[in-house]
Design an enzyme around this catalytic site. Structure first.
Site, PDB file in Angstrom:
ATOM      1  N   HIS A  75       0.845  -1.199   0.000  1.00 41.50           N
ATOM      2  CA  HIS A  75       0.000   0.000   0.000  1.00 41.50           C
ATOM      3  C   HIS A  75       0.874   1.240   0.000  1.00 41.50           C
ATOM      4  CE1 HIS A  75      -3.911  -1.925   1.774  1.00 41.50           C
ATOM      5  NE2 HIS A  75      -3.465  -2.541   0.714  1.00 41.50           N
ATOM      6  N   TYR A 204      -8.378   5.213   8.371  1.00 46.71           N
ATOM      7  CA  TYR A 204      -8.397   5.554   9.797  1.00 46.71           C
ATOM      8  C   TYR A 204      -9.426   6.664   9.956  1.00 46.71           C
ATOM      9  CZ  TYR A 204      -3.931   3.143  10.753  1.00 46.71           C
ATOM     10  OH  TYR A 204      -2.942   2.202  10.918  1.00 46.71           O
ATOM     11  N   PRO A 296      -2.156   0.157  19.411  1.00 49.43           N
ATOM     12  CA  PRO A 296      -2.083  -0.351  18.040  1.00 49.43           C
ATOM     13  C   PRO A 296      -2.259   0.697  16.943  1.00 49.43           C
ATOM     14  CG  PRO A 296      -4.178  -0.955  19.051  1.00 49.43           C
ATOM     15  CD  PRO A 296      -3.357  -0.327  20.127  1.00 49.43           C
ATOM     16  N   LYS A 300       2.797  -0.317  15.160  1.00 49.42           N
ATOM     17  CA  LYS A 300       4.253  -0.415  15.374  1.00 49.42           C
ATOM     18  C   LYS A 300       4.723  -1.669  16.124  1.00 49.42           C
ATOM     19  CE  LYS A 300       5.648   3.136  13.310  1.00 49.42           C
ATOM     20  NZ  LYS A 300       5.586   2.546  11.988  1.00 49.42           N
ATOM     21  N   TYR A 387       5.040   6.355   9.887  1.00 53.63           N
ATOM     22  CA  TYR A 387       4.151   5.220   9.630  1.00 53.63           C
ATOM     23  C   TYR A 387       4.853   4.137   8.799  1.00 53.63           C
ATOM     24  CZ  TYR A 387      -0.279   2.819   8.754  1.00 53.63           C
ATOM     25  OH  TYR A 387      -1.276   1.890   8.701  1.00 53.63           O
TER      26      TYR A 387
HETATM   27  P1  FAD Z   1       4.088 -12.133  21.175  1.00 49.44           P
HETATM   28  O1  FAD Z   1       3.521 -12.177  19.818  1.00 49.44           O
HETATM   29  O2  FAD Z   1       3.188 -11.877  22.319  1.00 49.44           O
HETATM   30  O3  FAD Z   1       4.857 -13.504  21.409  1.00 49.44           O
HETATM   31  C1  FAD Z   1       5.301 -13.914  22.682  1.00 49.44           C
HETATM   32  C2  FAD Z   1       5.211 -15.424  22.738  1.00 49.44           C
HETATM   33  O4  FAD Z   1       5.711 -15.887  23.981  1.00 49.44           O
HETATM   34  C3  FAD Z   1       3.773 -15.910  22.632  1.00 49.44           C
HETATM   35  O5  FAD Z   1       3.683 -16.859  21.604  1.00 49.44           O
HETATM   36  C4  FAD Z   1       3.469 -16.484  24.008  1.00 49.44           C
HETATM   37  O6  FAD Z   1       2.576 -17.573  23.929  1.00 49.44           O
HETATM   38  C5  FAD Z   1       4.860 -16.903  24.460  1.00 49.44           C
HETATM   39  N1  FAD Z   1       5.036 -16.975  25.911  1.00 49.44           N
HETATM   40  C6  FAD Z   1       4.509 -16.164  26.871  1.00 49.44           C
HETATM   41  N2  FAD Z   1       4.918 -16.561  28.081  1.00 49.44           N
HETATM   42  C7  FAD Z   1       5.726 -17.644  27.901  1.00 49.44           C
HETATM   43  C8  FAD Z   1       6.439 -18.482  28.780  1.00 49.44           C
HETATM   44  N3  FAD Z   1       6.420 -18.295  30.101  1.00 49.44           N
HETATM   45  N4  FAD Z   1       7.174 -19.496  28.252  1.00 49.44           N
HETATM   46  C9  FAD Z   1       7.216 -19.698  26.912  1.00 49.44           C
HETATM   47  N5  FAD Z   1       6.534 -18.921  26.030  1.00 49.44           N
HETATM   48  C10 FAD Z   1       5.803 -17.906  26.513  1.00 49.44           C
HETATM   49  N6  FAD Z   1       1.674  -4.564  15.647  1.00 49.44           N
HETATM   50  C11 FAD Z   1       2.028  -4.034  14.442  1.00 49.44           C
HETATM   51  O7  FAD Z   1       3.211  -3.833  14.178  1.00 49.44           O
HETATM   52  N7  FAD Z   1       1.100  -3.726  13.477  1.00 49.44           N
HETATM   53  C12 FAD Z   1      -0.214  -3.932  13.695  1.00 49.44           C
HETATM   54  O8  FAD Z   1      -1.000  -3.692  12.777  1.00 49.44           O
HETATM   55  C13 FAD Z   1      -0.634  -4.447  14.976  1.00 49.44           C
HETATM   56  N8  FAD Z   1      -1.944  -4.666  15.233  1.00 49.44           N
HETATM   57  C14 FAD Z   1      -2.287  -5.316  16.392  1.00 49.44           C
HETATM   58  C15 FAD Z   1      -3.602  -5.605  16.591  1.00 49.44           C
HETATM   59  C16 FAD Z   1      -3.994  -6.281  17.741  1.00 49.44           C
HETATM   60  C17 FAD Z   1      -5.449  -6.588  17.951  1.00 49.44           C
HETATM   61  C18 FAD Z   1      -3.001  -6.693  18.711  1.00 49.44           C
HETATM   62  C19 FAD Z   1      -3.392  -7.455  19.969  1.00 49.44           C
HETATM   63  C20 FAD Z   1      -1.674  -6.394  18.512  1.00 49.44           C
HETATM   64  C21 FAD Z   1      -1.303  -5.699  17.362  1.00 49.44           C
HETATM   65  N9  FAD Z   1       0.028  -5.399  17.123  1.00 49.44           N
HETATM   66  C22 FAD Z   1       0.373  -4.795  15.937  1.00 49.44           C
HETATM   67  C23 FAD Z   1       1.077  -5.767  18.095  1.00 49.44           C
HETATM   68  C24 FAD Z   1       1.786  -7.060  17.734  1.00 49.44           C
HETATM   69  O9  FAD Z   1       0.846  -8.102  17.564  1.00 49.44           O
HETATM   70  C25 FAD Z   1       2.795  -7.421  18.831  1.00 49.44           C
HETATM   71  O10 FAD Z   1       3.617  -6.308  19.056  1.00 49.44           O
HETATM   72  C26 FAD Z   1       3.646  -8.642  18.450  1.00 49.44           C
HETATM   73  O11 FAD Z   1       2.896  -9.814  18.583  1.00 49.44           O
HETATM   74  C27 FAD Z   1       4.911  -8.748  19.321  1.00 49.44           C
HETATM   75  O12 FAD Z   1       5.580  -9.942  19.059  1.00 49.44           O
HETATM   76  P2  FAD Z   1       6.360 -10.676  20.212  1.00 49.44           P
HETATM   77  O13 FAD Z   1       6.972 -11.886  19.585  1.00 49.44           O
HETATM   78  O14 FAD Z   1       7.253  -9.712  20.918  1.00 49.44           O
HETATM   79  O15 FAD Z   1       5.264 -11.058  21.286  1.00 49.44           O
HETATM   80  C1  DHB Z   2      -4.215  -3.209  11.504  1.00 51.70           C
HETATM   81  C2  DHB Z   2      -3.873  -3.071  12.835  1.00 51.70           C
HETATM   82  C3  DHB Z   2      -3.433  -1.849  13.295  1.00 51.70           C
HETATM   83  O1  DHB Z   2      -3.077  -1.716  14.585  1.00 51.70           O
HETATM   84  C4  DHB Z   2      -3.331  -0.757  12.438  1.00 51.70           C
HETATM   85  O2  DHB Z   2      -2.910   0.433  12.919  1.00 51.70           O
HETATM   86  C5  DHB Z   2      -3.670  -0.905  11.105  1.00 51.70           C
HETATM   87  C6  DHB Z   2      -4.107  -2.137  10.643  1.00 51.70           C
HETATM   88  C7  DHB Z   2      -4.669  -4.526  11.023  1.00 51.70           C
HETATM   89  O3  DHB Z   2      -4.794  -5.438  11.856  1.00 51.70           O
HETATM   90  O4  DHB Z   2      -4.902  -4.686   9.832  1.00 51.70           O
END
Ligand code: FAD
Ligand code: DHB
Length: 393
Positions: A75, A204, A296, A300, A387
């Site tokens: 995009h 948005y 969110p 980021k 962004y």
């Molecule tokens: P996580 O994905 O949380 O992974 C951590 C892992 O550790 C998990 O699999 C968990 O099960 C595991 N774990 C936890 N405790 C233990 C333990 N004690 N022992 C072993 N394993 C364990 N980010 C963006 O950049 N763009 C977006 O558009 C965006 N939209 C989002 C929308 C929603 C609804 C949500 C909830 C989040 C969004 N985010 C977005 C944020 C993004 O999903 C997270 O920042 C990302 O998942 C971070 O990755 P991570 O690997 O650090 O953590």
């Molecule tokens: C999506 C999630 C976000 O947090 C955002 O800012 C834009 C798009 C998505 O899940 O598609």
């Protein structure tokens, strides 16, 4: 108890832990990944969807770009909607050609798990009772149970990639860290819909009833979010109520509105900011959501996690090549600079686009903020460069 030896013990098999394992493998460094949920759960978990340019570049560089190139949606702009009008922000034009790509986090995770399986390096799902110790010494240890048996993993380093509810960050003595936190008075109700996206680009939107976001996952799947109160219960949101609220908040005077279809997933996520300072303690390094959470709105979270593990893998690579710890010692400071920049941007996007209990003055000021944004090339450029994301550093 079975004793295991590895170079880097990785707690958490989300995007941060899996990407770190992959980057280390490419450098010939052994790692052992522990994940407490099942493989299906980790792959099915619907979360982020927006990849920054640098995340896309990284996935290509490390050999994970094939499916992304075929199925990811590049995009070059986004829309900001308010007052019944949509305004396009031409991201690529304003940033010398940088753009975002829509590719579900669960697809990134699936590609990373496949890559891990191809290396035959250890990735254990459904472990429990995970604990870490001795990270202030030369040989830190991770204890865990798998298939009913206790194991102890002895490592050179531990990477805490276990997300916002993990055990690594809380294992650091409280006197050694400072935790900054901001809880926002908002949550997002998100749905996944089997319907073709009715706009080619994200929208948005700020409406007097609150924020709404139009996004997508593929040419057949739409992703939509609504600002709701953090106390809201998903049971109070039957499909019809969600659709009528989305219609109200997203509809623009040109007749645009999202296409309806069967809702295949729904959930509510509360919004907060967290920063843990520093991001390390001895031989423990935190990465991704274990170290910081962003609201969110700026998309980021996943991208910050990728930037962290890219930097951590580079620093560990230097250490194993030459014994030089300079980059490892700079890991936290560099990461915090990027994190605070993302916090600033995400907090700004959140406050510009969400309705809170503010008074009439604040509402008019918010409207002026958005009018300035879409009428000034300088303001749009500021949004665009944050962004699409600055280069990994
Ligand atoms: P996580 O994905 O949380 O992974 C951590 C892992 O550790 C998990 O699999 C968990 O099960 C595991 N774990 C936890 N405790 C233990 C333990 N004690 N022992 C072993 N394993 C364990 N980010 C963006 O950049 N763009 C977006 O558009 C965006 N939209 C989002 C929308 C929603 C609804 C949500 C909830 C989040 C969004 N985010 C977005 C944020 C993004 O999903 C997270 O920042 C990302 O998942 C971070 O990755 P991570 O690997 O650090 O953590
Ligand atoms: C999506 C999630 C976000 O947090 C955002 O800012 C834009 C798009 C998505 O899940 O598609």
């Amino acid at each position: 108890m079975e004793q295991i030896r590895t170079q880097v013990g990785i707690v958490g098999g989300g995007p941060a832990g899996l990407m770190l394992g992959h980057l280390l493998h490419l450098r010939g460094i052994r790692s052992f990944i522990l994940e407490d949920r099942s493989e299906e759960h980790v792959i099915e978990r619907v979360r982020a969807g927006v990849l920054e340019q640098s995340t896309v570049d990284l996935l290509h560089e490390v050999g994970l770009g094939d499916r992304l190139a075929r199925e990811g949606l590049r995009h070059e702009g986004i829309y900001v909607a308010f007052g019944g009008e949509r305004h396009r922000i031409p991201l690529a034009e304003l940033t010398g050609g940088r753009a975002i790509t829509i590719y579900g986090q669960n697809e990134v995770v699936r590609d990373l798990i496949d890559a891990r399986a191809a290396t035959a390096e250890p990735l254990r799902f459904e472990v429990d009772d995970v604990s870490i110790r001795d990270f202030d010494m030369q040989q830190p240890k991770i204890g865990f149970r798998h298939d009913g048996q206790r194991h102890e993993l002895t490592c050179d380093f531990i990477a805490g990639c276990d997300g916002s509810r993990g055990i690594c960050q809380p294992s650091i003595p409280a006197s050694q860290v400072r935790i900054y936190e901001r809880v926002y008075p908002f949550a997002w109700l998100g749905i996944l819909v089997d319907a073709a996206p009715s706009s080619d680009e994200l929208v948005y939107s700020l409406h007097e009833r609150g924020f709404a976001l139009f996004s997508m996952r593929s040419p057949h799947v739409t992703r939509l979010y609504l600002q709701v109160s953090p106390e809201e219960d998903i049971e109070q949101w039957p499909d019809e109520r969600i659709w009528s609220e989305l219609d109200l908040r997203l509809h623009t005077r040109d007749g645009w509105t999202p296409l309806r279809g069967p809702i295949t997933q729904k959930g509510i996520t509360r919004m907060r900011s967290v920063v843990v300072e520093p991001m390390d303690s001895g031989r423990l390094f935190l990465a991704g959501d274990a170290a910081h959470i962003v609201p969110p709105t700026g998309a980021k979270g996943l991208n910050l996690a990728m930037a962290d593990v890219w930097r951590l893998a580079g620093a560990l690579g230097k250490f194993y090549e030459s014994g030089n710890e300079t980059e490892l010692r700079a890991y936290s400071e560099r990461g915090l600079r990027r994190t605070w920049r993302a916090q600033r941007f995400s907090a700004w996007m959140t406050s510009a686009l969400h309705r809170d209990n503010s008074d009439a003055f604040d509402q008019r000021r918010q409207r002026a903020e958005l009018e300035y944004l879409v009428s000034s090339r300088a303001a749009m450029t500021s949004l665009a460069e944050n962004y699409v994301g600055v280069e990994f550093d």
